[in-house]
Design a protein around this motif. Sequence first.
Motif, PDB file in Angstrom:
ATOM      1  N   ALA A  75      -2.888  -1.745  -2.496  1.00 41.88           N
ATOM      2  CA  ALA A  75      -2.670  -1.446  -1.084  1.00 41.88           C
ATOM      3  C   ALA A  75      -3.484  -0.265  -0.582  1.00 41.88           C
ATOM      4  O   ALA A  75      -3.607  -0.073   0.633  1.00 41.88           O
ATOM      5  N   ILE A  76      -4.055   0.516  -1.477  1.00 40.73           N
ATOM      6  CA  ILE A  76      -4.880   1.644  -1.029  1.00 40.73           C
ATOM      7  C   ILE A  76      -6.055   1.169  -0.190  1.00 40.73           C
ATOM      8  O   ILE A  76      -6.572   1.892   0.657  1.00 40.73           O
ATOM      9  N   SER A  77      -6.458  -0.102  -0.378  1.00 42.99           N
ATOM     10  CA  SER A  77      -7.594  -0.651   0.368  1.00 42.99           C
ATOM     11  C   SER A  77      -7.294  -0.793   1.851  1.00 42.99           C
ATOM     12  O   SER A  77      -8.219  -0.847   2.665  1.00 42.99           O
ATOM     13  N   ILE A  78      -6.008  -0.868   2.222  1.00 43.24           N
ATOM     14  CA  ILE A  78      -5.656  -1.007   3.642  1.00 43.24           C
ATOM     15  C   ILE A  78      -4.833   0.182   4.122  1.00 43.24           C
ATOM     16  O   ILE A  78      -4.350   0.193   5.252  1.00 43.24           O
ATOM     17  N   ALA A  79      -4.696   1.186   3.273  1.00 45.68           N
ATOM     18  CA  ALA A  79      -3.787   2.289   3.565  1.00 45.68           C
ATOM     19  C   ALA A  79      -4.194   3.099   4.793  1.00 45.68           C
ATOM     20  O   ALA A  79      -3.341   3.524   5.566  1.00 45.68           O
ATOM     21  N   TYR A  80      -5.490   3.325   4.983  1.00 41.54           N
ATOM     22  CA  TYR A  80      -5.920   4.235   6.050  1.00 41.54           C
ATOM     23  C   TYR A  80      -6.064   3.539   7.395  1.00 41.54           C
ATOM     24  O   TYR A  80      -5.928   4.148   8.448  1.00 41.54           O
ATOM     25  N   THR A  81      -6.325   2.254   7.371  1.00 44.31           N
ATOM     26  CA  THR A  81      -6.585   1.535   8.621  1.00 44.31           C
ATOM     27  C   THR A  81      -5.397   0.731   9.124  1.00 44.31           C
ATOM     28  O   THR A  81      -5.320   0.414  10.307  1.00 44.31           O
ATOM     29  N   GLY A  82      -4.454   0.403   8.250  1.00 46.37           N
ATOM     30  CA  GLY A  82      -3.352  -0.465   8.652  1.00 46.37           C
ATOM     31  C   GLY A  82      -2.185   0.277   9.260  1.00 46.37           C
ATOM     32  O   GLY A  82      -1.949   1.452   8.983  1.00 46.37           O
ATOM     33  N   THR A  83      -1.424  -0.410  10.105  1.00 48.20           N
ATOM     34  CA  THR A  83      -0.187   0.139  10.642  1.00 48.20           C
ATOM     35  C   THR A  83       0.925  -0.087   9.616  1.00 48.20           C
ATOM     36  O   THR A  83       0.754  -0.808   8.629  1.00 48.20           O
ATOM     37  N   TYR A  84       2.073   0.519   9.863  1.00 50.06           N
ATOM     38  CA  TYR A  84       3.198   0.345   8.943  1.00 50.06           C
ATOM     39  C   TYR A  84       3.553  -1.135   8.807  1.00 50.06           C
ATOM     40  O   TYR A  84       3.744  -1.637   7.701  1.00 50.06           O
ATOM     41  N   THR A  85       3.624  -1.838   9.938  1.00 49.14           N
ATOM     42  CA  THR A  85       3.995  -3.255   9.923  1.00 49.14           C
ATOM     43  C   THR A  85       2.984  -4.083   9.149  1.00 49.14           C
ATOM     44  O   THR A  85       3.355  -4.968   8.365  1.00 49.14           O
ATOM     45  N   GLN A  86       1.701  -3.807   9.346  1.00 49.95           N
ATOM     46  CA  GLN A  86       0.652  -4.556   8.654  1.00 49.95           C
ATOM     47  C   GLN A  86       0.685  -4.305   7.152  1.00 49.95           C
ATOM     48  O   GLN A  86       0.580  -5.237   6.341  1.00 49.95           O
ATOM     49  N   ILE A  87       0.823  -3.037   6.765  1.00 51.32           N
ATOM     50  CA  ILE A  87       0.848  -2.699   5.336  1.00 51.32           C
ATOM     51  C   ILE A  87       2.098  -3.278   4.680  1.00 51.32           C
ATOM     52  O   ILE A  87       2.037  -3.822   3.575  1.00 51.32           O
ATOM     53  N   TYR A  88       3.235  -3.161   5.369  1.00 48.42           N
ATOM     54  CA  TYR A  88       4.483  -3.695   4.811  1.00 48.42           C
ATOM     55  C   TYR A  88       4.379  -5.204   4.577  1.00 48.42           C
ATOM     56  O   TYR A  88       4.737  -5.711   3.506  1.00 48.42           O
ATOM     57  N   ALA A  89       3.870  -5.941   5.564  1.00 49.49           N
ATOM     58  CA  ALA A  89       3.767  -7.397   5.445  1.00 49.49           C
ATOM     59  C   ALA A  89       2.830  -7.802   4.314  1.00 49.49           C
ATOM     60  O   ALA A  89       3.122  -8.725   3.545  1.00 49.49           O
ATOM     61  N   GLN A  90       1.697  -7.097   4.198  1.00 48.87           N
ATOM     62  CA  GLN A  90       0.747  -7.434   3.149  1.00 48.87           C
ATOM     63  C   GLN A  90       1.306  -7.078   1.769  1.00 48.87           C
ATOM     64  O   GLN A  90       1.148  -7.841   0.807  1.00 48.87           O
ATOM     65  N   CYS A  91       1.970  -5.942   1.671  1.00 46.21           N
ATOM     66  CA  CYS A  91       2.565  -5.541   0.394  1.00 46.21           C
ATOM     67  C   CYS A  91       3.656  -6.518  -0.036  1.00 46.21           C
ATOM     68  O   CYS A  91       3.772  -6.849  -1.226  1.00 46.21           O
ATOM     69  N   LEU A  92       4.447  -6.977   0.913  1.00 44.52           N
ATOM     70  CA  LEU A  92       5.503  -7.936   0.587  1.00 44.52           C
ATOM     71  C   LEU A  92       4.902  -9.231   0.063  1.00 44.52           C
ATOM     72  O   LEU A  92       5.413  -9.829  -0.893  1.00 44.52           O
ATOM     73  N   GLU A  93       3.789  -9.652   0.658  1.00 46.09           N
ATOM     74  CA  GLU A  93       3.101 -10.859   0.190  1.00 46.09           C
ATOM     75  C   GLU A  93       2.592 -10.663  -1.241  1.00 46.09           C
ATOM     76  O   GLU A  93       2.728 -11.543  -2.093  1.00 46.09           O
ATOM     77  N   TRP A  94       1.998  -9.495  -1.510  1.00 50.75           N
ATOM     78  CA  TRP A  94       1.501  -9.207  -2.865  1.00 50.75           C
ATOM     79  C   TRP A  94       2.662  -9.119  -3.857  1.00 50.75           C
ATOM     80  O   TRP A  94       2.564  -9.592  -4.986  1.00 50.75           O
ATOM     81  N   CYS A  95       3.763  -8.495  -3.436  1.00 56.18           N
ATOM     82  CA  CYS A  95       4.935  -8.381  -4.315  1.00 56.18           C
ATOM     83  C   CYS A  95       5.469  -9.757  -4.699  1.00 56.18           C
ATOM     84  O   CYS A  95       5.806 -10.010  -5.859  1.00 56.18           O
ATOM     85  N   GLU A  96       5.544 -10.646  -3.726  1.00 59.13           N
ATOM     86  CA  GLU A  96       6.031 -11.998  -4.003  1.00 59.13           C
ATOM     87  C   GLU A  96       5.105 -12.722  -4.975  1.00 59.13           C
ATOM     88  O   GLU A  96       5.552 -13.462  -5.855  1.00 59.13           O
ATOM     89  N   GLU A  97       3.797 -12.515  -4.808  1.00 59.71           N
ATOM     90  CA  GLU A  97       2.828 -13.157  -5.697  1.00 59.71           C
ATOM     91  C   GLU A  97       2.998 -12.654  -7.129  1.00 59.71           C
ATOM     92  O   GLU A  97       3.057 -13.452  -8.077  1.00 59.71           O
ATOM     93  N   TYR A  98       3.099 -11.330  -7.307  1.00 62.49           N
ATOM     94  CA  TYR A  98       3.211 -10.782  -8.659  1.00 62.49           C
ATOM     95  C   TYR A  98       4.592 -11.039  -9.258  1.00 62.49           C
ATOM     96  O   TYR A  98       4.740 -11.111 -10.479  1.00 62.49           O
ATOM     97  N   ASN A  99       5.595 -11.195  -8.420  1.00 60.94           N
ATOM     98  CA  ASN A  99       6.941 -11.470  -8.909  1.00 60.94           C
ATOM     99  C   ASN A  99       7.030 -12.824  -9.611  1.00 60.94           C
ATOM    100  O   ASN A  99       7.864 -13.027 -10.483  1.00 60.94           O
ATOM    101  N   THR A 100       6.157 -13.764  -9.231  1.00 65.21           N
ATOM    102  CA  THR A 100       6.183 -15.095  -9.851  1.00 65.21           C
ATOM    103  C   THR A 100       5.773 -15.050 -11.317  1.00 65.21           C
ATOM    104  O   THR A 100       5.978 -16.025 -12.045  1.00 65.21           O
ATOM    105  N   ARG A 101       5.198 -13.957 -11.756  1.00 64.68           N
ATOM    106  CA  ARG A 101       4.782 -13.841 -13.151  1.00 64.68           C
ATOM    107  C   ARG A 101       5.948 -13.505 -14.078  1.00 64.68           C
ATOM    108  O   ARG A 101       5.786 -13.489 -15.298  1.00 64.68           O
TER     109      ARG A 101
END
Length: 309
Positions: A204-230
């Motif tokens: 998430a550091i790749s979007i940390a400086y440019t993203g809003t809270y809502t954007q970062i939260y949504a993207q992080c949740l998507e990544w979390c769901e992806e890694y959770n499947t492992r």
Amino acid sequence: MECLKQVNPDEWENIPPLAELYQDLPTTLRCSPHKNNTDFRRKSPKQIAQNAYIGYNTPKVTTFIVIDLDYDGSIFAYHDTGIPRPQFVLKNPKNGHCQYLYRLKDPVTFFKSSRNTPIRLLNAVTDALNDVLGGDKAFTGYLAKNALNSAHEVYYTGAEPYTLGEIASYLDLPDLNSSQAEQAHNDEFYGRNDAIFNTVRKIAISIAYTGTYTQIYAQCLEWCEEYNTRYSPQLPYNELKSISKSIAGYYTSDKFRREFSELQAVRGARGGKVSKRKPAPTSEASTEPWKAMGISRATYYNRKKQGKI
């Protein structure tokens, strides 16, 4: 053992148990022709034929318990240990290693409104099955042998889908309300929580400086769901939301933004400094002898290195 019947996965559309299995698969299929990469494709007979490995569950719904048995002769392990037979046994024809598929009558969900009791029972049943069968507890079920692909030997037992309670009645489960069971659950829980948090935080550091809270939260949740499947069992959806909120909150805090700006300023200063030293009038950088020789700068220095100049 007499219930074990080998079926031809190439003819799955004409074999009712395999056709039903196909219907149970997620619409978006996690799949791969090999173990070392993952694609996401729309479920279709073509994708089934092309991929020897698939994911049977989604990040939010567990329909199948998949047990991985990395030893020869495991095809009859369920019979030898006296536990319920799986619906399917998938065998590696080269080494005899098998995977068992247990179809749950009532899939376990990981939505924000999901109850914790079925999730804890799923965890306990999966752990106990691995203990009894000698299964690989490191196996996450992220990719498993495709029962509809001829890369594996496929056996059908005739068993109907089970409830978790029906499987649990054959197993020696810990008291899920005891402090010891709760501690064991927490050890496993926090390990996976920490792993997902640190993995997603670094991405998430790749979007940390440019993203809003809502954007970062949504993207992080998507990544979390992806890694959770492992993982099997997976973290509850509420925990993924908590991880995502924590990361988004930190990366949009005034402290992080201020420190990040200061770091960027330091890096920019380093890269933008111009040397005060000017080249000497008689240096090669000033006289550019390669031009008089009709060759390129690179050729000039290459020949000089070889002692030809």
